[in-house]
Design an enzyme around this catalytic site. Sequence first.
Site, PDB file in Angstrom:
ATOM      1  N   LYS A  21     -19.584 -40.344 -21.160  1.00 25.47           N
ATOM      2  CA  LYS A  21     -18.551 -39.474 -20.744  1.00 25.47           C
ATOM      3  C   LYS A  21     -17.362 -40.317 -20.817  1.00 25.47           C
ATOM      4  O   LYS A  21     -16.292 -39.379 -21.434  1.00 25.47           O
ATOM      5  CB  LYS A  21     -18.615 -39.590 -18.852  1.00 25.47           C
ATOM      6  CG  LYS A  21     -20.079 -38.996 -18.830  1.00 25.47           C
ATOM      7  CD  LYS A  21     -20.450 -38.845 -17.448  1.00 25.47           C
ATOM      8  CE  LYS A  21     -21.463 -38.412 -17.425  1.00 25.47           C
ATOM      9  NZ  LYS A  21     -22.608 -38.860 -16.064  1.00 25.47           N
TER      10      LYS A  21
ATOM     11  N   THR B  85     -25.200 -43.518 -19.158  1.00 22.93           N
ATOM     12  CA  THR B  85     -24.155 -41.342 -19.966  1.00 22.93           C
ATOM     13  C   THR B  85     -23.211 -41.612 -19.694  1.00 22.93           C
ATOM     14  O   THR B  85     -22.971 -41.310 -19.955  1.00 22.93           O
ATOM     15  CB  THR B  85     -25.051 -40.833 -18.993  1.00 22.93           C
ATOM     16  OG1 THR B  85     -25.572 -40.993 -17.586  1.00 22.93           O
ATOM     17  CG2 THR B  85     -27.025 -40.157 -19.503  1.00 22.93           C
TER      18      THR B  85
ATOM     19  N   LYS C 261     -20.962 -46.689 -12.019  1.00 27.39           N
ATOM     20  CA  LYS C 261     -21.937 -46.679 -11.508  1.00 27.39           C
ATOM     21  C   LYS C 261     -22.566 -47.476 -11.067  1.00 27.39           C
ATOM     22  O   LYS C 261     -21.694 -48.086 -10.088  1.00 27.39           O
ATOM     23  CB  LYS C 261     -22.666 -48.034 -13.095  1.00 27.39           C
ATOM     24  CG  LYS C 261     -22.493 -49.154 -13.772  1.00 27.39           C
ATOM     25  CD  LYS C 261     -22.705 -49.201 -15.201  1.00 27.39           C
ATOM     26  CE  LYS C 261     -21.819 -49.537 -16.043  1.00 27.39           C
ATOM     27  NZ  LYS C 261     -22.444 -48.283 -16.675  1.00 27.39           N
ATOM     28  N   ARG C 262     -24.052 -47.109 -10.593  1.00 25.39           N
ATOM     29  CA  ARG C 262     -24.007 -48.436  -9.404  1.00 25.39           C
ATOM     30  C   ARG C 262     -24.211 -49.145  -9.678  1.00 25.39           C
ATOM     31  O   ARG C 262     -24.486 -50.014 -10.122  1.00 25.39           O
ATOM     32  CB  ARG C 262     -26.073 -47.640  -9.557  1.00 25.39           C
ATOM     33  CG  ARG C 262     -26.342 -45.927  -8.826  1.00 25.39           C
ATOM     34  CD  ARG C 262     -25.682 -45.687  -7.803  1.00 25.39           C
ATOM     35  NE  ARG C 262     -26.296 -46.700  -5.978  1.00 25.39           N
ATOM     36  CZ  ARG C 262     -27.181 -45.827  -5.527  1.00 25.39           C
ATOM     37  NH1 ARG C 262     -27.593 -44.978  -5.900  1.00 25.39           N
ATOM     38  NH2 ARG C 262     -27.642 -46.951  -5.188  1.00 25.39           N
TER      39      ARG C 262
ATOM     40  N   HIS D  74     -37.312 -43.599 -17.547  1.00 24.63           N
ATOM     41  CA  HIS D  74     -36.247 -44.108 -17.377  1.00 24.63           C
ATOM     42  C   HIS D  74     -35.738 -45.782 -17.101  1.00 24.63           C
ATOM     43  O   HIS D  74     -34.102 -45.785 -16.820  1.00 24.63           O
ATOM     44  CB  HIS D  74     -35.205 -42.814 -16.213  1.00 24.63           C
ATOM     45  CG  HIS D  74     -34.861 -41.948 -16.804  1.00 24.63           C
ATOM     46  ND1 HIS D  74     -34.342 -41.515 -17.110  1.00 24.63           N
ATOM     47  CD2 HIS D  74     -36.517 -40.488 -15.667  1.00 24.63           C
ATOM     48  CE1 HIS D  74     -34.388 -40.076 -16.755  1.00 24.63           C
ATOM     49  NE2 HIS D  74     -35.908 -38.994 -16.661  1.00 24.63           N
TER      50      HIS D  74
ATOM     51  N   LYS E 254     -26.899 -54.524 -14.334  1.00 23.73           N
ATOM     52  CA  LYS E 254     -25.707 -54.118 -14.885  1.00 23.73           C
ATOM     53  C   LYS E 254     -24.216 -55.173 -14.722  1.00 23.73           C
ATOM     54  O   LYS E 254     -22.944 -54.984 -15.445  1.00 23.73           O
ATOM     55  CB  LYS E 254     -25.744 -52.731 -13.932  1.00 23.73           C
ATOM     56  CG  LYS E 254     -25.703 -51.605 -14.657  1.00 23.73           C
ATOM     57  CD  LYS E 254     -25.775 -50.078 -13.763  1.00 23.73           C
ATOM     58  CE  LYS E 254     -26.911 -48.950 -12.610  1.00 23.73           C
ATOM     59  NZ  LYS E 254     -26.897 -48.846 -14.030  1.00 23.73           N
TER      60      LYS E 254
HETATM   61  O1  HBZ Z   1     -31.549 -42.848 -15.489  1.00 18.30           O
HETATM   62  C1  HBZ Z   1     -31.279 -44.422 -15.413  1.00 18.30           C
HETATM   63  C2  HBZ Z   1     -30.918 -45.606 -16.280  1.00 18.30           C
HETATM   64  O2  HBZ Z   1     -30.927 -46.377 -15.972  1.00 18.30           O
HETATM   65  C3  HBZ Z   1     -29.748 -45.101 -17.470  1.00 18.30           C
HETATM   66  O3  HBZ Z   1     -30.064 -45.973 -18.241  1.00 18.30           O
HETATM   67  C4  HBZ Z   1     -30.402 -43.869 -18.110  1.00 18.30           C
HETATM   68  O4  HBZ Z   1     -29.496 -43.148 -18.753  1.00 18.30           O
HETATM   69  C5  HBZ Z   1     -30.486 -42.408 -17.315  1.00 18.30           C
HETATM   70  C6  HBZ Z   1     -30.972 -41.289 -17.201  1.00 18.30           C
HETATM   71  O5  HBZ Z   1     -31.900 -41.097 -18.899  1.00 18.30           O
HETATM   72  N1  HBZ Z   1     -32.242 -44.519 -14.369  1.00 18.30           N
HETATM   73  C7  HBZ Z   1     -32.409 -44.219 -12.643  1.00 18.30           C
HETATM   74  O6  HBZ Z   1     -30.896 -43.661 -12.284  1.00 18.30           O
HETATM   75  N2  HBZ Z   1     -32.866 -44.163 -12.290  1.00 18.30           N
HETATM   76  C8  HBZ Z   1     -33.017 -44.373 -10.715  1.00 18.30           C
HETATM   77  O7  HBZ Z   1     -31.702 -43.534  -9.996  1.00 18.30           O
HETATM   78  C9  HBZ Z   1     -34.043 -44.334  -9.834  1.00 18.30           C
HETATM   79  C10 HBZ Z   1     -34.195 -43.612  -8.614  1.00 18.30           C
HETATM   80  C11 HBZ Z   1     -35.353 -43.683  -7.653  1.00 18.30           C
HETATM   81  C12 HBZ Z   1     -36.170 -44.560  -7.995  1.00 18.30           C
HETATM   82  C13 HBZ Z   1     -35.741 -45.926  -9.540  1.00 18.30           C
HETATM   83  C14 HBZ Z   1     -35.132 -44.863 -10.606  1.00 18.30           C
HETATM   84  O8  HBZ Z   1     -37.198 -44.273  -7.514  1.00 18.30           O
END
Ligand code: HBZ
Length: 831
Positions: free
Chosen positions: A662, A658, A550-551, A362, A556
């Site tokens: 939406k 994502t 978003k976060r 991801h 971002k």
């Molecule tokens: O996953 C997100 C990506 O930033 C986004 O572009 C993508 O659309 C989405 C679904 O594929 N990644 C995350 O949300 N990642 C995390 O939340 C995360 C949480 C804990 C971690 C590393 C990443 O240790």
Amino acid sequence: MLKKTVLQKFDKELFKNSVIYNVKTLYRKTLEEATQQQIFQAVAYAIKDVIVDNWMNTQKEYAKQDPKTVYYLSMEFLMGRALGNNLINLQAYNDVAEALEDLGIDINLVEDQEPDPALGNGGLGRLAACFLDSLTTMGYSAYGCGIRYRYGMFKQEIRDGYQIEVPDNWLADGNPFELRRPEYAKEVKFGGYVNVYVDENGRNNFKQEGYQSVKAIPYDMPIVGYGNGIVNTLRIWDAEPVECFQLESFDKGDYQKAVEQENLARNIVEVLYPNDNHYAGKELRLKQQYFFISASVQEAVEKYMRKHDDIRKFHEKVTFQLNDTHPTVAIAELMRILMDDYYLTWDEAWAVTTKTCAYTNHTIMAEALEKWPIELFSRLLPRIYQIVEEINRRFIAQVSQQYPGDQNKIAKMAIIYDGQVKMAHLAIVSGYSVNGVARLHTEILEKQELRDFYEMMPEKFNNKTNGITQRRFLLHGNPLLAQWVTDHVGNDWITDLSKISGLKIYAEDEKAQQEFMNIKYQNKVRLARYILEHNGVEVDPRSIFDVQVKRLHEYKRQLLNILHIMYLYNELKNNLQLEFYPRTFIFGAKAAAGYRNAKLTIKLINAVADVVNNDPSIGGKIKVVFIEDYKVSNAEWIFAAADVSEQISTASKEASGTGNMKFMLNGALTLGTMDGANVEIVEEVGMENTFIFGLSSDEVIRFENYGGYNPMDIFNNDPDIRRVLMQLINGTFAPYDTELFRPLYNSLLNTQSTSKADMYFILKDFKPYAEAQRRVEAAYRDEANWAKSAILNVACSGKFSSDRTIQEYVDDIWHLDKVVLPKRVEKPKAK
Ligand code: HBZ
């Protein structure tokens, strides 16, 4: 209990009685005496009753048909509220709303009582939730496996413009939809050492000894499919101390160990790590990972063996999808169980494991890659470490054979190197599939980040562009638009979003345009009311709603957005007669608790909001709103009300996104870079119906590989940008502390900081962004044309349904069997 399949054919009276009965038996109250929360519980139990019938029926049918099952292994499931979603998927929302109205109850208020289960950070966790909805609606057998965190994502409060993290006790009133399943409890072992015993058959038996253990107790939540009677399971694990061990320890006088074991159980599921796209490397996090993985893998194997006799064919009935590297210990855990409990040889166990596990990547952000120090990993998981070592040894032998004498390859590809265990390498080497989450992202993985692996095993790599469920994000979140879509193209879009393309013929229809804009307006009124209630800020629903939710992360680029707002404010102040279409800039974002620049950006947004919103000289033409505690439930309203969707990450950094999908589904126009899935959005709807700007990912990567660029050149040559940057350090927005925003200033120009200046190309993309924003304004002035573009966005969003994504996973990776429930014959009622 009152009831029986109330909703099979909705029986209003039966349902109403059921609610009244539940209030009585749960709280010894009448409906009039009950609190809102008690009414919510009573309604939820009435609905659960129906769901449980379908749940049992589905599982019985699975047992009969024995379909292949996917276990979606994920540290995060960002489910959002269940009640409304369950009613939607039971096709009972309107009926129940009416029945409640008869009882004098407003369904919206009831829904609003449910805590928003936030067992996830952002995109990755919400994707898992959308996938479960799609899997179930499409009739595939699936389990979500995760952790029942006592505290999920923190609640965000804004005080004096700063983010305050407040624990979110989401289980305080109990969770009516979950079921505790103690009969499926598992023991999970940590620490100690491994001894080898040779048994009577001459086999090596590996035994972990001197360990601490925890009991994993599953809680099941039903996942309701849309209109098909199918109910899958989200199984989240709670931790409890193992009682018998405690006693044994007491007998030995080992009081310390008993206490430690109890603390382990208490700590392990206490809280979700609130970082997204960032690896913290904490021991407790690895414990969490192994805890839920060991329990889930044990259960998957046991469940399989209850019905089959040959564990060597496990992969024919089961597949594990690893949601990022967080669940990667599943690989070694499966190997362990196959070898140590079922006595498979290494080669036999390897054959099964490498046909069972598949990995989704991801992110390419370096700071998100999980690398565990050997010392920690081997101490906590001694048997698992042995297995990883052996996987690594064999893999290195293979690399050496394929690239003789190339030490560099080994350095780059080894699973264990430099004192660290690299989880992504383990997942790639031991899985049968590696996928990215948007086309551009997968290309970057293949050509850059994972190039060596792609060259060695290209057949494993594939793309699965993300998607979202239209059931939650249109049907539930935007009922007015959902009805309008159905009026124009029928309701097949609910389970086949490609059908929404039927709207294209209405894009130029004046009446349709007016209806669409009217619906958007009503949704803006709804959001404006929410903002007034929660933020005390009045916003004009006739202004352009320009939204970035978003976060909060530097890549971002919320900072680009707010710097541009500062620039616009300066322009307006320079010339109060400036032609300027009123704009409401809306932000929503949580920052990881320890992420300084992210938190400071929130403060900056609020500081700018304070000045701009309270400056009468600009006549309310700019409003800036920071929506507190952005979460799934308020997200649904925000998407519905947006005109402009800000998707402005530094190209190459956002794997997919994502939220962008939406917004599109709800008819907002994308203002964005050619990053992640934005590229595919543009491809579907046409460049002319979006506002694209900025560096391409190739350009960004070229700069990165050749030493970056010098933001000072821009600072020196562009007076507009220079003015905005100076305002960060001259007290314009923080008169009481001129140094407050210095770290943000430094991050852009790098006077002191250790990292590169403007790593995310904010100044480089500033003018192109401002120019794109001018195009937005000009476009919005032409209302008919805007409506046409917005309708086309809705019409072209078909590709971005998670149903499409799931079908691709099924076809290319999982190969699941579709389950159809036999029609249930209604038993004739006894006279
Ligand atoms: O996953 C997100 C990506 O930033 C986004 O572009 C993508 O659309 C989405 C679904 O594929 N990644 C995350 O949300 N990642 C995390 O939340 C995360 C949480 C804990 C971690 C590393 C990443 O240790």
